[in-house]
Design a protein around this motif. Structure first.
Motif, PDB file in Angstrom:
ATOM      1  N   ARG A   1       0.875  -1.180   0.000  1.00  0.00           N
ATOM      2  CA  ARG A   1       0.000   0.000   0.000  1.00  0.00           C
ATOM      3  C   ARG A   1       0.907   1.224   0.000  1.00  0.00           C
ATOM      4  O   ARG A   1       1.636   1.457   0.959  1.00  0.00           O
ATOM      5  CB  ARG A   1      -0.903  -0.008   1.231  1.00  0.00           C
ATOM      6  CG  ARG A   1      -1.908  -1.150   1.262  1.00  0.00           C
ATOM      7  CD  ARG A   1      -2.621  -1.239   2.603  1.00  0.00           C
ATOM      8  NE  ARG A   1      -1.731  -1.738   3.645  1.00  0.00           N
ATOM      9  CZ  ARG A   1      -1.502  -1.112   4.796  1.00  0.00           C
ATOM     10  NH1 ARG A   1      -2.092   0.052   5.053  1.00  0.00           N
ATOM     11  NH2 ARG A   1      -0.691  -1.635   5.700  1.00  0.00           N
ATOM     12  N   VAL A   2       0.866   1.980  -1.088  1.00  0.00           N
ATOM     13  CA  VAL A   2       1.774   3.113  -1.265  1.00  0.00           C
ATOM     14  C   VAL A   2       0.974   4.414  -1.162  1.00  0.00           C
ATOM     15  O   VAL A   2       0.006   4.615  -1.896  1.00  0.00           O
ATOM     16  CB  VAL A   2       2.486   3.038  -2.629  1.00  0.00           C
ATOM     17  CG1 VAL A   2       3.424   4.232  -2.804  1.00  0.00           C
ATOM     18  CG2 VAL A   2       3.257   1.726  -2.755  1.00  0.00           C
TER      19      VAL A   2
ATOM     20  N   ASP B   1      -0.992  -1.107  -4.744  1.00  0.00           N
ATOM     21  CA  ASP B   1      -2.080  -0.146  -4.572  1.00  0.00           C
ATOM     22  C   ASP B   1      -1.462   1.197  -4.197  1.00  0.00           C
ATOM     23  O   ASP B   1      -0.718   1.293  -3.211  1.00  0.00           O
ATOM     24  CB  ASP B   1      -3.039  -0.603  -3.467  1.00  0.00           C
ATOM     25  CG  ASP B   1      -3.849  -1.817  -3.889  1.00  0.00           C
ATOM     26  OD1 ASP B   1      -4.154  -1.935  -5.088  1.00  0.00           O
ATOM     27  OD2 ASP B   1      -4.171  -2.650  -3.024  1.00  0.00           O
ATOM     28  N   ILE B   2      -1.767   2.227  -4.973  1.00  0.00           N
ATOM     29  CA  ILE B   2      -1.172   3.545  -4.776  1.00  0.00           C
ATOM     30  C   ILE B   2      -2.277   4.572  -4.539  1.00  0.00           C
ATOM     31  O   ILE B   2      -3.312   4.569  -5.211  1.00  0.00           O
ATOM     32  CB  ILE B   2      -0.324   3.965  -5.996  1.00  0.00           C
ATOM     33  CG1 ILE B   2       0.745   2.905  -6.287  1.00  0.00           C
ATOM     34  CG2 ILE B   2       0.326   5.323  -5.763  1.00  0.00           C
ATOM     35  CD1 ILE B   2       1.585   3.205  -7.519  1.00  0.00           C
TER      36      ILE B   2
ATOM     37  N   SER C   1      -0.340  -6.410   3.780  1.00  0.00           N
ATOM     38  CA  SER C   1       0.469  -5.596   2.870  1.00  0.00           C
ATOM     39  C   SER C   1       1.145  -4.458   3.621  1.00  0.00           C
ATOM     40  O   SER C   1       0.496  -3.754   4.398  1.00  0.00           O
ATOM     41  CB  SER C   1      -0.406  -5.013   1.755  1.00  0.00           C
ATOM     42  OG  SER C   1      -0.904  -6.040   0.912  1.00  0.00           O
ATOM     43  N   PRO C   2       2.445  -4.257   3.401  1.00  0.00           N
ATOM     44  CA  PRO C   2       3.148  -3.168   4.082  1.00  0.00           C
ATOM     45  C   PRO C   2       2.681  -1.809   3.581  1.00  0.00           C
ATOM     46  O   PRO C   2       2.237  -1.669   2.436  1.00  0.00           O
ATOM     47  CB  PRO C   2       4.615  -3.416   3.719  1.00  0.00           C
ATOM     48  CG  PRO C   2       4.557  -4.168   2.430  1.00  0.00           C
ATOM     49  CD  PRO C   2       3.332  -5.023   2.508  1.00  0.00           C
ATOM     50  N   ALA C   3       2.804  -0.797   4.433  1.00  0.00           N
ATOM     51  CA  ALA C   3       2.442   0.572   4.072  1.00  0.00           C
ATOM     52  C   ALA C   3       3.715   1.377   3.818  1.00  0.00           C
ATOM     53  O   ALA C   3       4.611   1.422   4.663  1.00  0.00           O
ATOM     54  CB  ALA C   3       1.623   1.219   5.176  1.00  0.00           C
ATOM     55  N   ILE C   4       3.793   1.975   2.649  1.00  0.00           N
ATOM     56  CA  ILE C   4       4.962   2.755   2.243  1.00  0.00           C
ATOM     57  C   ILE C   4       4.503   4.191   2.003  1.00  0.00           C
ATOM     58  O   ILE C   4       3.557   4.428   1.248  1.00  0.00           O
ATOM     59  CB  ILE C   4       5.598   2.169   0.976  1.00  0.00           C
ATOM     60  CG1 ILE C   4       5.948   0.696   1.218  1.00  0.00           C
ATOM     61  CG2 ILE C   4       6.823   2.955   0.567  1.00  0.00           C
ATOM     62  CD1 ILE C   4       6.364  -0.049  -0.030  1.00  0.00           C
ATOM     63  N   VAL C   5       5.168   5.145   2.636  1.00  0.00           N
ATOM     64  CA  VAL C   5       4.758   6.543   2.550  1.00  0.00           C
ATOM     65  C   VAL C   5       5.847   7.380   1.899  1.00  0.00           C
ATOM     66  O   VAL C   5       7.030   7.287   2.269  1.00  0.00           O
ATOM     67  CB  VAL C   5       4.437   7.113   3.953  1.00  0.00           C
ATOM     68  CG1 VAL C   5       4.218   8.623   3.888  1.00  0.00           C
ATOM     69  CG2 VAL C   5       3.205   6.433   4.538  1.00  0.00           C
ATOM     70  N   PHE C   6       5.443   8.181   0.927  1.00  0.00           N
ATOM     71  CA  PHE C   6       6.335   9.157   0.303  1.00  0.00           C
ATOM     72  C   PHE C   6       5.757  10.550   0.552  1.00  0.00           C
ATOM     73  O   PHE C   6       4.596  10.814   0.226  1.00  0.00           O
ATOM     74  CB  PHE C   6       6.453   8.913  -1.210  1.00  0.00           C
ATOM     75  CG  PHE C   6       7.135   7.627  -1.555  1.00  0.00           C
ATOM     76  CD1 PHE C   6       8.517   7.543  -1.604  1.00  0.00           C
ATOM     77  CD2 PHE C   6       6.385   6.487  -1.838  1.00  0.00           C
ATOM     78  CE1 PHE C   6       9.144   6.345  -1.923  1.00  0.00           C
ATOM     79  CE2 PHE C   6       7.001   5.294  -2.153  1.00  0.00           C
ATOM     80  CZ  PHE C   6       8.389   5.218  -2.202  1.00  0.00           C
TER      81      PHE C   6
END
Length: 330
Positions: free
Chosen positions: A69-70, A109-110, A173-178
Motif C-alpha cells: 500500500r503506497v 495499490d497507490i 500488505s506493508p504501508a509505504i509513505v512518500f
C-alpha cells in the motif's frame, strides 16, 4: 491514436444497440419529432463511446506483482511554483518523481494525497498506475487568492485515516509513505507531529525540493494574465520561496523514514528499486501502455444534450397542463 478499455463491454454493446435501435425506429415513425430523436440518438452514441473509456497513449508503466500500500503525499501550495528546479518549478520535479514511484511500484495499490491550505484525497488506493500518472500530470499549485497559509502537517489526519482503513482491509500488505514537499510552513500554528502515524508506516521517503537560494513563483490564478506575473513580497520585490530542510528532516524522523533532498539530474530509481523489491518484482523491461483517459471530454456534449432534453420535457409538461383543463371542461 485512441485506445479503448470498456467496462462490461458486452452489457455496453447490448444496451447501446437496443437503445440506438429504439431511437432509429422512432426517428422513422415519429415524423413530427425527428429533431428530438436525432438528439437522443446522439446522446446514446456519446454515452456508449464514454463507456468504452477512450484514451490517448500516456507513456508506459511496467508490469509487476508488488503487494504493498503506497501513499504519496505531495505539496501543492503556491511555493511549489518556485522556479529553482533548474529553471523549472519545483512541481515539475515532484511530478517526475511520482511518475517514477508509480513505475517502480507498478502493481501495488497507490494513493495520492495533495496538501496546501487543505488536504485532499486525489486518488484513492488503486492498482491502476496510469490513473495515478494521469492525475499527477494535471496537478497545479493552489490558486494564490485561495491560499490561507500552508501547514506541512495538514494532511496528517487524512493520511492516518487512509492508513488505518487500508490496514483493516489488507493487514498483510506493508504501508509505504512518500512525502514530497519543500518544508515551507506558513500557517500560524506549529505543525502537528506525525509520530502517531509512524506505527502504521513500514518504510518510505521524505523527498525535499528547492534550494537555499530559493526561487521566484509565478502566480497561480484563474486569470491567464496574472499567470505570467510573479508573486510579490509585501516588503517589496518578488517573493522568494526557500526550502526548509530542517522541517522536512523533522517529518522524516517523526515518520521513522529517510529524508532525501532532490535536485534535477539526480536519479531516484536507485532509491526506489530496492524498496519496491522487498514486496515483489517490477520488471521495467516488460511494460504496458499507460492511458490518458479523455472520456470526460464526452461529458460536455452529453450534459448539453441532457439539458436540451430537460428543457424539451419541461415545455411538453407545460403544454400538457394547458390542454388538460380544456379537455376536462368539455
Amino acid at each position: 491514436m485512441l485506445s479503448f478499455h470498456p467496462t462490461l463491454p458486452i452489457v455496453v454493446i447490448v444496451v447501446g444497440v437496443l437503445a440506438l435501435g429504439l431511437c432509429v425506429w422512432q426517428l422513422v415513425t415519429a415524423r413530427g419529432r425527428r429533431l428530438a430523436w436525432i438528439r437522443r440518438s446522439l446522446l446514446v452514441l456519446l454515452a456508449v463511446a464514454m463507456a468504452f473509456r477512450p484514451a490517448l497513449p500516456g507513456g508506459e508503466v511496467p508490469t509487476a506483482s508488488i503487494q504493498a500500500r503506497v501513499f504519496v503525499m505531495v505539496d501543492t501550495s503556491q511555493s511549489v511554483a518556485a522556479e529553482d528546479w533548474g529553471t523549472d518549478p519545483r512541481l515539475t520535479g515532484m511530478q517526475d518523481d511520482i511518475v517514477e514511484i508509480a513505475r517502480s511500484f507498478a502493481g501495488a495499490d497507490i494513493s495520492v494525497i495533495s496538501f496546501d491550505s487543505q488536504a485532499s484525497l486525489r486518488v484513492p488506493l488503486t492498482d491502476d498506475g496510469s490513473a495515478v500518472i494521469e492525475m499527477v500530470r494535471a496537478l497545479k499549485p493552489e490558486i494564490a487568492q485561495q491560499s490561507r497559509g500552508t501547514s506541512i502537517s495538514i494532511a496528517h489526519d487524512l493520511l492516518l485515516t487512509e492508513l488505518e482503513r487500508s490496514e483493516a482491509e489488507d493487514p498483510s500488505s506493508p504501508a509505504i509513505v512518500f512525502y514530497l514537499g519543500d518544508g515551507e510552513h506558513t500557517a500560524e500554528d506549529e505543525p502537528q507531529s506525525f509520530s502517531d502515524v509512524a506505527g502504521h508506516v513500514d518504510r518510505g521517503l521524505v523527498l525535499g525540493y528547492g534550494t537555499e537560494q530559493g526561487g521566484r513563483m509565478r502566480i497561480s490564478s484563474f486569470d491567464p494574465a496574472e499567470q505570467e506575473q510573479y508573486l510579490q513580497d509585501p516588503a517589496g520585490g518578488d517573493a522568494i520561496s526557500r526550502i526548509d530542510e530542517g522541517r522536512l528532516r523533522g517529518v522524516a524522523d517523526q515518520l521513522g523514514i529517510t529524508y532525501l533532498h532532490r535536485a534535477p539530474g539526480l536519479p531516484i530509481e536507485d532509491a526506489l528499486g530496492p524498496m519496491a523489491a522487498l514486496d515483489g518484482e517490477a520488471d521495467l523491461n516488460q511494460t504496458e501502455e499507460a492511458r490518458l483517459e479523455v472520456a470526460w471530454i464526452l461529458g460536455i456534449p452529453i450534459a448539453l444534450l441532457l439539458a436540451a432534453e430537460g428543457f424539451s420535457l419541461a415545455r411538453s409538461l407545460r403544454t400538457t397542463r394547458g390542454i388538460l383543463p380544456k379537455e376536462a371542461g368539455r
